[in-house]
Design a protein around this motif. Structure first.
Motif, PDB file in Angstrom:
ATOM      1  N   VAL A 118       0.873  -1.178   0.000  1.00  0.00           N
ATOM      2  CA  VAL A 118       0.000   0.000   0.000  1.00  0.00           C
ATOM      3  C   VAL A 118       0.911   1.228   0.000  1.00  0.00           C
ATOM      4  O   VAL A 118       1.684   1.436   0.930  1.00  0.00           O
ATOM      5  N   VAL A 119       0.833   2.023  -1.060  1.00  0.00           N
ATOM      6  CA  VAL A 119       1.701   3.198  -1.183  1.00  0.00           C
ATOM      7  C   VAL A 119       0.986   4.499  -0.828  1.00  0.00           C
ATOM      8  O   VAL A 119       1.645   5.483  -0.508  1.00  0.00           O
ATOM      9  N   GLU A 120      -0.324   4.506  -0.879  1.00  0.00           N
ATOM     10  CA  GLU A 120      -1.124   5.674  -0.476  1.00  0.00           C
ATOM     11  C   GLU A 120      -2.406   5.193   0.177  1.00  0.00           C
ATOM     12  O   GLU A 120      -3.008   4.231  -0.307  1.00  0.00           O
ATOM     13  N   PRO A 121      -2.809   5.788   1.249  1.00  0.00           N
ATOM     14  CA  PRO A 121      -2.218   6.949   1.916  1.00  0.00           C
ATOM     15  C   PRO A 121      -0.938   6.564   2.651  1.00  0.00           C
ATOM     16  O   PRO A 121      -0.752   5.411   3.043  1.00  0.00           O
ATOM     17  N   GLU A 122      -0.075   7.545   2.829  1.00  0.00           N
ATOM     18  CA  GLU A 122       1.218   7.292   3.479  1.00  0.00           C
ATOM     19  C   GLU A 122       1.055   6.884   4.932  1.00  0.00           C
ATOM     20  O   GLU A 122       1.889   6.158   5.463  1.00  0.00           O
ATOM     21  N   ASP A 123      -0.007   7.337   5.574  1.00  0.00           N
ATOM     22  CA  ASP A 123      -0.230   7.009   6.991  1.00  0.00           C
ATOM     23  C   ASP A 123      -1.118   5.772   7.167  1.00  0.00           C
ATOM     24  O   ASP A 123      -1.744   5.582   8.195  1.00  0.00           O
ATOM     25  N   PHE A 124      -1.149   4.894   6.165  1.00  0.00           N
ATOM     26  CA  PHE A 124      -1.959   3.685   6.197  1.00  0.00           C
ATOM     27  C   PHE A 124      -1.597   2.843   7.419  1.00  0.00           C
ATOM     28  O   PHE A 124      -0.433   2.548   7.661  1.00  0.00           O
ATOM     29  N   ASN A 125      -2.613   2.461   8.195  1.00  0.00           N
ATOM     30  CA  ASN A 125      -2.400   1.680   9.413  1.00  0.00           C
ATOM     31  C   ASN A 125      -3.122   0.346   9.281  1.00  0.00           C
ATOM     32  O   ASN A 125      -4.343   0.275   9.413  1.00  0.00           O
ATOM     33  N   ILE A 126      -2.371  -0.715   9.048  1.00  0.00           N
ATOM     34  CA  ILE A 126      -2.944  -2.043   8.841  1.00  0.00           C
ATOM     35  C   ILE A 126      -3.733  -2.523  10.062  1.00  0.00           C
ATOM     36  O   ILE A 126      -4.670  -3.299   9.939  1.00  0.00           O
ATOM     37  N   ASP A 127      -3.381  -2.031  11.248  1.00  0.00           N
ATOM     38  CA  ASP A 127      -4.053  -2.462  12.479  1.00  0.00           C
ATOM     39  C   ASP A 127      -5.492  -1.945  12.576  1.00  0.00           C
ATOM     40  O   ASP A 127      -6.280  -2.472  13.344  1.00  0.00           O
ATOM     41  N   ARG A 128      -5.830  -0.932  11.802  1.00  0.00           N
ATOM     42  CA  ARG A 128      -7.187  -0.360  11.810  1.00  0.00           C
ATOM     43  C   ARG A 128      -8.093  -0.978  10.747  1.00  0.00           C
ATOM     44  O   ARG A 128      -9.294  -0.731  10.736  1.00  0.00           O
ATOM     45  N   ILE A 129      -7.525  -1.762   9.863  1.00  0.00           N
ATOM     46  CA  ILE A 129      -8.261  -2.289   8.714  1.00  0.00           C
ATOM     47  C   ILE A 129      -9.022  -3.555   9.104  1.00  0.00           C
ATOM     48  O   ILE A 129      -8.442  -4.485   9.655  1.00  0.00           O
ATOM     49  N   PRO A 130     -10.324  -3.618   8.799  1.00  0.00           N
ATOM     50  CA  PRO A 130     -11.081  -4.838   9.096  1.00  0.00           C
ATOM     51  C   PRO A 130     -10.661  -5.999   8.193  1.00  0.00           C
ATOM     52  O   PRO A 130     -10.071  -5.799   7.120  1.00  0.00           O
ATOM     53  N   ALA A 131     -10.959  -7.207   8.615  1.00  0.00           N
ATOM     54  CA  ALA A 131     -10.550  -8.416   7.891  1.00  0.00           C
ATOM     55  C   ALA A 131     -11.014  -8.403   6.436  1.00  0.00           C
ATOM     56  O   ALA A 131     -10.274  -8.824   5.544  1.00  0.00           O
ATOM     57  N   MET A 132     -12.231  -7.924   6.181  1.00  0.00           N
ATOM     58  CA  MET A 132     -12.733  -7.928   4.801  1.00  0.00           C
ATOM     59  C   MET A 132     -11.884  -7.036   3.907  1.00  0.00           C
ATOM     60  O   MET A 132     -11.633  -7.360   2.748  1.00  0.00           O
ATOM     61  N   ASP A 133     -11.402  -5.920   4.434  1.00  0.00           N
ATOM     62  CA  ASP A 133     -10.543  -5.038   3.652  1.00  0.00           C
ATOM     63  C   ASP A 133      -9.175  -5.671   3.430  1.00  0.00           C
ATOM     64  O   ASP A 133      -8.590  -5.545   2.349  1.00  0.00           O
ATOM     65  N   LYS A 134      -8.644  -6.371   4.438  1.00  0.00           N
ATOM     66  CA  LYS A 134      -7.356  -7.046   4.288  1.00  0.00           C
ATOM     67  C   LYS A 134      -7.437  -8.117   3.200  1.00  0.00           C
ATOM     68  O   LYS A 134      -6.555  -8.233   2.358  1.00  0.00           O
ATOM     69  N   THR A 135      -8.496  -8.902   3.243  1.00  0.00           N
ATOM     70  CA  THR A 135      -8.670  -9.951   2.235  1.00  0.00           C
ATOM     71  C   THR A 135      -8.774  -9.336   0.854  1.00  0.00           C
ATOM     72  O   THR A 135      -8.123  -9.787  -0.096  1.00  0.00           O
ATOM     73  N   PHE A 136      -9.587  -8.294   0.720  1.00  0.00           N
ATOM     74  CA  PHE A 136      -9.743  -7.589  -0.549  1.00  0.00           C
ATOM     75  C   PHE A 136      -8.390  -7.085  -1.052  1.00  0.00           C
ATOM     76  O   PHE A 136      -8.037  -7.281  -2.221  1.00  0.00           O
ATOM     77  N   LEU A 137      -7.621  -6.445  -0.162  1.00  0.00           N
ATOM     78  CA  LEU A 137      -6.332  -5.891  -0.561  1.00  0.00           C
ATOM     79  C   LEU A 137      -5.372  -6.983  -1.018  1.00  0.00           C
ATOM     80  O   LEU A 137      -4.675  -6.820  -2.020  1.00  0.00           O
ATOM     81  N   PHE A 138      -5.343  -8.103  -0.304  1.00  0.00           N
ATOM     82  CA  PHE A 138      -4.412  -9.145  -0.700  1.00  0.00           C
ATOM     83  C   PHE A 138      -4.779  -9.731  -2.061  1.00  0.00           C
ATOM     84  O   PHE A 138      -3.909  -9.993  -2.890  1.00  0.00           O
TER      85      PHE A 138
END
Length: 94
Positions: free
Chosen positions: A52-72
C-alpha cells in the motif's frame, strides 16, 4: 524497477474511523514473494503494509478483515494478472 500502481475503493468504503476510503497499491516484488514461502503468521499483513503506497499514513491495524482480504486479492491481481489458472482432476470420473 517500475511498479504497477492501482487505486481501489475498500469494501468498508471509508465508513470506519481511521480507515481510508481508497488506497493505492503496487505489485509485489521478489522480496515479498519470498516472504510468502516463510512461516510467519502475519506475512499477509506485512505484504499489505509494503504494497500500500497511499495513503502514506496507512495503518494495517485499523483495517477490518474484509478489507485485508480484498487488498491481498488485489495485490495478487496487480502482481500476476486477473486470471488464476489451475488444474483439477475430478475424484469421481478422473
Amino acid at each position: 524497477m517500475g511498479y504497477t500502481l492501482e487505486k481501489y475503493t475498500l469494501p468498508s468504503n471509508g465508513q470506519l474511523k481511521d480507515v481510508p476510503k481508497e488506497v493505492t497499491i503496487r505489485n509485489m516484488t521478489t522480496a515479498e514473494e519470498k516472504m510468502l514461502l516463510g512461516s510467519n503468521e502475519d506475512v499477509f499483513d506485512q505484504i499489505i503494509k509494503k504494497c500500500v503506497v497511499e495513503p502514506e499514513d496507512f495503518n494495517i491495524d485499523r483495517i477490518p478483515a474484509m478489507d485485508k482480504t480484498f487488498l491481498f486479492v488485489k495485490i495478487r491481481e496487480v502482481s500476476y494478472g486477473a486470471t488464476y489458472k489451475f488444474s483439477y482432476v475430478c475424484q469421481e470420473c478422473g
